[in-house]
Scaffold this motif. Structure first.
Motif, short mmCIF file in Angstrom:
data_model
loop_
_atom_site.label_atom_id
_atom_site.label_comp_id
_atom_site.label_asym_id
_atom_site.label_seq_id
_atom_site.Cartn_x
_atom_site.Cartn_y
_atom_site.Cartn_z
N LEU A 1 -12.80 12.01 13.41
CA LEU A 1 -13.91 12.54 13.47
C LEU A 1 -15.20 11.81 14.32
O LEU A 1 -15.20 10.42 13.95
CB LEU A 1 -14.65 12.72 12.32
CG LEU A 1 -14.31 13.93 11.43
CD1 LEU A 1 -14.79 13.96 10.18
CD2 LEU A 1 -14.34 15.23 12.08
N GLY B 1 -7.14 14.65 12.90
CA GLY B 1 -7.70 13.98 13.88
C GLY B 1 -8.85 13.24 13.57
O GLY B 1 -9.03 12.93 12.55
N ALA C 1 0.70 -1.28 0.13
CA ALA C 1 -0.02 -0.10 0.14
C ALA C 1 0.75 1.29 0.08
O ALA C 1 0.76 2.10 -0.90
CB ALA C 1 -0.96 0.05 1.32
O1 ME8 Z 1 -6.08 2.72 6.82
N1 ME8 Z 1 -12.05 10.48 11.22
O2 ME8 Z 1 -7.53 2.40 4.80
P1 ME8 Z 1 -8.85 2.90 5.68
C1 ME8 Z 1 -11.31 11.12 10.49
N2 ME8 Z 1 -5.66 1.03 3.47
N3 ME8 Z 1 -10.62 10.35 9.47
C2 ME8 Z 1 -11.01 8.96 9.14
C3 ME8 Z 1 -11.99 8.53 10.13
C4 ME8 Z 1 -12.58 9.33 11.07
N4 ME8 Z 1 -13.46 8.77 11.76
N5 ME8 Z 1 -12.14 7.37 9.67
C5 ME8 Z 1 -11.40 7.10 8.44
C6 ME8 Z 1 -6.47 2.31 5.66
N6 ME8 Z 1 -10.73 8.14 8.31
C7 ME8 Z 1 -5.27 2.07 4.72
C8 ME8 Z 1 -4.46 3.15 4.09
S1 ME8 Z 1 -2.27 4.29 2.94
C9 ME8 Z 1 -1.09 3.76 2.25
C10 ME8 Z 1 -3.42 2.69 3.37
C11 ME8 Z 1 -9.75 8.37 7.33
O3 ME8 Z 1 -9.83 2.92 4.67
C12 ME8 Z 1 -8.22 8.75 7.88
O4 ME8 Z 1 -7.57 9.56 6.60
O5 ME8 Z 1 -8.94 2.35 7.04
C13 ME8 Z 1 -7.75 7.12 8.08
O6 ME8 Z 1 -6.51 7.58 8.17
C14 ME8 Z 1 -8.19 6.68 6.82
O7 ME8 Z 1 -9.53 6.96 6.77
C15 ME8 Z 1 -7.99 5.05 6.87
O8 ME8 Z 1 -8.78 4.74 5.86
#
Ligand code: ME8
Length: 676
Positions: free
Chosen positions: A295, A293, A228
């Motif tokens: 949410l 942060g 990733a």
């Molecule tokens: O971690 N508040 O993907 P993911 C704020 N595939 N931001 C949030 C959030 C919330 N409640 N929930 C999700 C992964 N995010 C990996 C990433 S990168 C090389 C690989 C956002 O689908 C925030 O940016 O779990 C978080 O880091 C990301 O979604 C996680 O997305």
């Protein structure tokens, strides 16, 4: 200026977009648009993380192959970003051949450095996080601290990356790049983690097949985080030798500036593993990792078990795309945790957008310009300029500089604060100069100056809001009679001089930019989102925010009965716990007609809709002095009517012979927080 490259995390394809992933994506879109406006070459990447055990299992559960599953699940992401007017230049999927090939190239570079070796791995694995945990990091009963689910014991032959070797090089790198991780407090956490010493990292799996084959040993697939993280390079065609991949040459450091926007949950992967891989491969690290942060929604964590994931599309449909973008960027301080609250969104829509900016445009354009200047922007008469005009002009330039500085430092909420200081200043200027009165008195020369000053500010505001609200910015320009903004490289469009609005332009006044929602419309908007009329309980479990958890009044115990009958003036904790005290933010306050004692308040108590409280404090407070204050209310008092108005709670206040003071909280506590 170096070309600017901004990325979001690539999201796991098994989820649908929600307000959290939308937050990161909108932030990256805002920054890209801002940089382009400044004349900078900018590129914005987002995409999807499609390999790994989690995805393979989700596909299996639907009876699909992983490829069929990811092909299907990518669509909602593409559609959501389009709906939200986020315009990435590239959308990478880790199942694409271009990515697989470059991820393998990165692996080979690291292997050639001698930093990958074959070993055996045994530890606890959380499929939700796609990461290993040692026992000490787990909750009792071997539960994953993030997902609150049991982890699995996995033992297998695995390739390892010599992460331990990079403990000191990483610390040296951090020392040399003091702004590598933002906010600074999170950087300190990263540094202390690394200072404790790093263990080698398992970077391959043999227990499942859904991944990129390890070069030279196809029994192994790459660890999903290795796969990733390399997307940030593979989308640019890197890693590659100079001259082979123009995007990589242009956008990746040292020639470009690369910023990864991530949530705080995945900071360690980006601030520790990723630069270590790159150091090993002899490549530059990104310029900055910005960890924003987390949410919550109406005071609650979004989770599958609560079924309260908030999806952005219905919100955009009900409130408008730009209103949602504005709210997300305005309400939450970028590096800090924040709360999505429908009540706050509607308050900002009505207050800052409709009454603030929308009204500013409307109050001059709709009537005065049409009646006194035949619909054209007047040419100002300099002889009629007063100190009011000088003040407004200097305020406009000050706010524009301040907003740009904040955006340069990735503080969108503060940039909007600075922009709205100007909205406030311009509205006050209109109040003081009273253009309608000048028109009535036929003072056309002075009027031309006043109208020009206001509309020049509106023009500047239109430029400044455009990264946040691109469609509304265009609508505003259209009404002013201006062409759409066209960002071009090396041409800075940010307002820096007064007088850019051409006098004589034919305006095109139209509908209000931001229609205000009255109480019925607010209720209707919430109803469209499936929120029941009492505006607190969600109607359906999927879309909707849930009511913040109130502490249940404890059952009356024998002890409390005894205490009550003894009547010694004390109460038990159980008695006290029956009173639900909450922090509430005052959204609006007005006098109750025909009453000198009562104020009618609308407060945000962390619920889906504001509450109305009628408070007997009119003799002690001017209504406007209360707006924005975080007060304490009794939230579970039986509602009752006062002068025909329903009061849903009581405001706490202290009084002595000098007067009365409403109780407020000293710190920045979220509305809805319980007081005890
Ligand atoms: O971690 N508040 O993907 P993911 C704020 N595939 N931001 C949030 C959030 C919330 N409640 N929930 C999700 C992964 N995010 C990996 C990433 S990168 C090389 C690989 C956002 O689908 C925030 O940016 O779990 C978080 O880091 C990301 O979604 C996680 O997305």
């Amino acid at each position: 200026m170096k070309p600017f490259y901004v990325t979001t995390p690539i999201y796991y394809v098994n989820d649908r977009p929600h307000i959290g992933t939308a937050y990161s994506t909108i932030a990256a879109d805002v920054l890209t648009r801002y940089q382009r406006l400044r004349g900078r070459q900018a590129r914005f990447l987002t995409g999807l993380d499609e390999h790994g055990l989690k995805i393979a299992r989700a596909a299996e559960a639907q009876g699909l192959t992983p490829q069929e599953f990811t092909d299907k699940m990518q669509l909602p992401f593409r559609e959501a970003w389009q709906t939200l007017n986020c315009q990435p230049d590239d959308f990478i999927r880790t199942t694409e051949p271009r990515h697989k090939e470059r991820a393998q190239a990165l692996w080979k570079r690291i292997a050639e450095r001698g930093d990958i070796y074959l070993g055996e791995y045994e530890d606890w694995y959380c499929v939700g996080c796609e990461t290993f945990y040692t026992e000490k990091d787990l909750l009792p009963g071997n539960i994953c601290p993030q997902h609150q689910r049991p982890v699995e014991r996995i033992k297998e032959s695995s390739y390892f990356f010599r992460l331990s070797k990079y403990t000191q090089p990483l610390l040296d790198f951090y020392e040399k790049h003091p702004d590598f991780v933002k906010p600074a407090a999170r950087f300190n956490e990263v540094k202390s983690f690394v200072r404790e010493g790093l263990r080698d990292l398992s970077v391959s799996r043999t227990s499942f097949r859904w991944g990129i084959p390890v070069p030279g040993d196809p029994q192994h697939v790459m660890y999903v985080w290795f796969d990733a993280l390399s997307n940030y390079l593979s989308a640019l065609g890197g890693p590659e030798e100079p001259g082979q991949a123009p995007l990589f040459d242009n956008y990746w450091p040292p020639s470009g500036e690369a910023m990864h926007i991530v949530g705080k949950d995945i900071l360690r992967f980006h601030a520790v593993y990723w630069p270590a891989f790159l150091l090993s491969a002899g490549l530059e690290a990104p310029t900055q990792i910005w960890a924003h942060g987390w949410l919550t929604v109406n005071g609650q964590k979004m989770s599958k078990s609560l079924g309260n994931f908030l999806h952005p599309e219905p919100l955009a449909e009900v409130f408008g795309v730009d209103v949602l973008r504005y709210y997300l960027m305005r309400d939450m301080a970028f590096g800090q945790d924040g709360d999505f609250s429908h009540a706050n969104l509607m308050a900002r829509l009505n207050g800052e957008l409709a009454n603030g900016l929308g009204n500013l445009l409307n109050r001059v354009l709709a009537s005065v310009v049409q009646k006194s200047f035949a619909g054209r922007i007047p040419v100002p008469a300099p002889s009629t300029r007063t100190s009011e005009d000088d003040l407004l002009q200097s305020e406009a330039l000050r706010c524009a500089t301040a907003a740009a500085e904040q955006l340069d430092h990735v503080a969108p909420q503060r940039a909007l604060e600075a922009i709205w200081e100007l909205v406030g200043a311009a509205n006050r200027y209109v109040d003081r100069t009273e253009p309608w009165a000048l028109a009535k008195r036929g003072e056309t020369e002075r009027l031309s100056q006043v109208v020009y000053s206001v509309l020049e500010v509106v023009r500047m505001l239109g430029v400044m809001i455009s990264p946040f609200m691109p469609s509304k910015a265009e609508e505003l320009r259209h009404q002013l009679g201006l062409d759409p903004l066209m960002a071009t490289v090396s041409h800075d469009l940010w307002p820096s001089v007064w007088g850019g609005l051409p006098g004589g332009t034919l305006t095109r006044p139209g509908k209000p930019l931001f229609p205000r929602l009255d109480k019925d419309e607010e209720r209707a908007a919430l109803a469209r989102l499936g929120i029941t009329p009492d505006a607190t309980t969600p109607a359906s479990s999927d879309q909707q925010p849930a009511k913040p958890k109130a502490e249940k009044p404890k059952e009356k115990s024998k002890v409390s009965e005894t205490a009550a009958t003894e009547n010694d003036g004390t109460i038990t904790y159980e008695d006290f716990a029956k009173v639900e005290l909450r922090v509430a933010e005052v959204l609006t306050a007005e006098r109750v007609p025909k009453s000198d004692k009562l104020l009618q308040l609308s407060v945000n108590a962390g619920e889906a809709a504001p509450r109305q409280i009628i408070a007997g404090i009119a003799q002690h407070y001017a209504p406007e002095a209360l707006v924005g204050k975080r007060i304490i209310i009794v939230a579970n008092l039986k509602p009752r009517k006062l002068m025909g108005l329903l009061s849903q709670g009581m405001v706490l206040a202290a009084s002595d012979d000098q007067g009365l003071c409403v109780t407020t909280v000293a710190g920045d506590v979220k509305p809805g927080s319980i007081v005890k």
